[in-house]
Design an enzyme around this catalytic site. Sequence first.
Site, short mmCIF file in Angstrom:
data_model
loop_
_atom_site.label_atom_id
_atom_site.label_comp_id
_atom_site.label_asym_id
_atom_site.label_seq_id
_atom_site.Cartn_x
_atom_site.Cartn_y
_atom_site.Cartn_z
N SER A 264 0.83 -1.20 0.00
CA SER A 264 0.00 0.00 0.00
C SER A 264 0.86 1.25 0.00
O SER A 264 2.08 1.19 0.20
CB SER A 264 -0.89 0.02 1.24
OG SER A 264 -0.07 0.24 2.37
N LYS A 265 0.20 2.36 -0.18
CA LYS A 265 0.89 3.65 -0.19
C LYS A 265 1.56 3.88 1.17
O LYS A 265 2.62 4.48 1.26
CB LYS A 265 -0.14 4.74 -0.48
CG LYS A 265 0.45 6.08 -0.66
CD LYS A 265 -0.52 6.98 -1.38
CE LYS A 265 -0.32 8.41 -0.99
NZ LYS A 265 -0.98 8.80 0.25
N ARG A 266 0.88 3.40 2.20
CA ARG A 266 1.45 3.54 3.54
C ARG A 266 2.81 2.84 3.67
O ARG A 266 3.72 3.35 4.31
CB ARG A 266 0.44 2.97 4.57
CG ARG A 266 0.71 3.41 5.95
CD ARG A 266 -0.35 4.16 6.71
NE ARG A 266 -1.73 3.86 6.50
CZ ARG A 266 -2.45 3.00 7.21
NH1 ARG A 266 -1.86 2.25 8.13
NH2 ARG A 266 -3.73 2.90 7.02
N GLU A 282 0.09 15.40 -3.53
CA GLU A 282 -1.03 15.09 -2.64
C GLU A 282 -1.09 16.21 -1.62
O GLU A 282 -0.27 16.25 -0.71
CB GLU A 282 -0.78 13.76 -1.96
CG GLU A 282 -1.97 13.27 -1.17
CD GLU A 282 -1.63 11.99 -0.44
OE1 GLU A 282 -0.55 11.90 0.18
OE2 GLU A 282 -2.48 11.08 -0.47
#
Length: 507
Positions: A264-266, A282
């Site tokens: 994931s982006k995390r 972002e």
Amino acid sequence: MSKVRVRFAPSPTGALHIGGVRTALYNYLFAKKNNGDFILRIEDTDKKREVQWAENYINNSLNWLGIEPDESPNKGGDFGPYKQSDRSEIYRKYALQLVEEGKAYYAFDTAEELDAMRERLKVAKASSLNYNAISRTQMKNSLTLSDDEVERRIKSGEPYVIRICIPLKEEIRFNDLIRGWVVVHSSTMDDKVLLKSDGLPTYHLANIVDDHLMKVTHVIRGEEWLPSAPLHVLLYQFLGWEDTMPSFAHLPLILKPDGNGKLSKRDAEKHGFPIFPLSWKEGENMVQGFKETGYYPDAFLNFLALLGWNPGTEQEIFSIDEMIDAFSIEKINKSGAKFDIQKAEWFNQQYLKNKPDEELVAELTEQASVNGHTIDQNKAVAIVYLMKDRVTFSWELYSNAKFFFHAPEDYDQSVTSSKWTPEAVNVLKAFSEKISSLKLDTPDEFKQVLLKVLDEKGVKMGKVMQALRVSLTGEGAGPDLMGSLPILGNKEVAERIQQAISTIKAA
Ligand code: GLU
């Protein structure tokens, strides 16, 4: 057999994740391998989730990677338009056809009524909270209301959706090219909405209608769509298109580096590695892409291709043509692929090593000039030669070699505190005095002078090298030291040593 036609069908809901890029790549490889067509279709029916810049981002990413569609919104083609919002007229007819044939129905339930239904099912401990063959009998739809009532509601402009009428007891089966037979019982399925109250189709309807009309032969997509596939198969049956139904191949997930769950982006934020092809903004933050990190597009594609596909040989470096040649769906792994940034870096290193020196010299010259330095071509060639095997990204040719352009302003204390010994300083002093009056051109010539001084002073090489390095570069590690000396030149080396001697306190 009909011509192979595959599509990459992203929804423009944000930056394209690495998994999406891999899906595009596998579709592309499969199309090219089979002399087929690779279509880009933008699935933008969900207006609420749409992000304005996302379509451009998709185009720019594919463009950077050289994954060129044969048909797309920009390029056009015989089966366009290729953007679903430009096709909205097409879908309604099929939804109405299904209603006409009793395979779909109108539903008038409000959001509150749907919530209440789920609440009732929860209380009754029903095995599923779906709108299905059992629960639909309690709801406001064209199966429970009279024809007149349905007509009246529609005429009066009451909002409605069209839902698929999933049979109560039926086995839906299809043969996934990666997973083998998948069998799902219809009782576990939901009467999914096909046409929304705004008149637009849902993903499911639009996707099937378009794949059919665009003569798609193989659907290669991420594993997250596997749960939707039985519904899609049923739609093919209901619409009478079973004969030309595409084959399905659901790709394994790309997993976190430790293998626990989807990347994931995390994870990217946590570990500081990119997972998007291009940088994007972002809010106030820039999310770093592979391109801007310094990856070559061909190295990135090579890395990505092997993340889930195993060609079955020892070969790791594949040009795009070699990938096309070797690619087959059968060799895609069933299980998820662990994301490994070290591997990505390794690929980039290999590609960098194989770049012609002129290209790297030009790059170094450019970076030096951006930073206000002009660089002699012979010196640039020598730096590239020295640095090439030590860097992962071409921008490091400059950033890891800055000491060639200016003398250190400070010296790494962790090195000087233990290595800047009186013994080492004594040798360096003599060395610098000697070389300043000599003309030295090669690493070996420098080395011979140093060895002579060491010999005279009775000191071992190992006692001096770190001190010499820190005096010239300010740091404890870097490229081959002897190789660096002729690039700096004897005058500069002598001066830097003198400067260090007058600045650094003895260990
Ligand atoms: N629009 C879907 C997505 O965003 C496409 C899924 C499919 O390929 O069927 O991934």
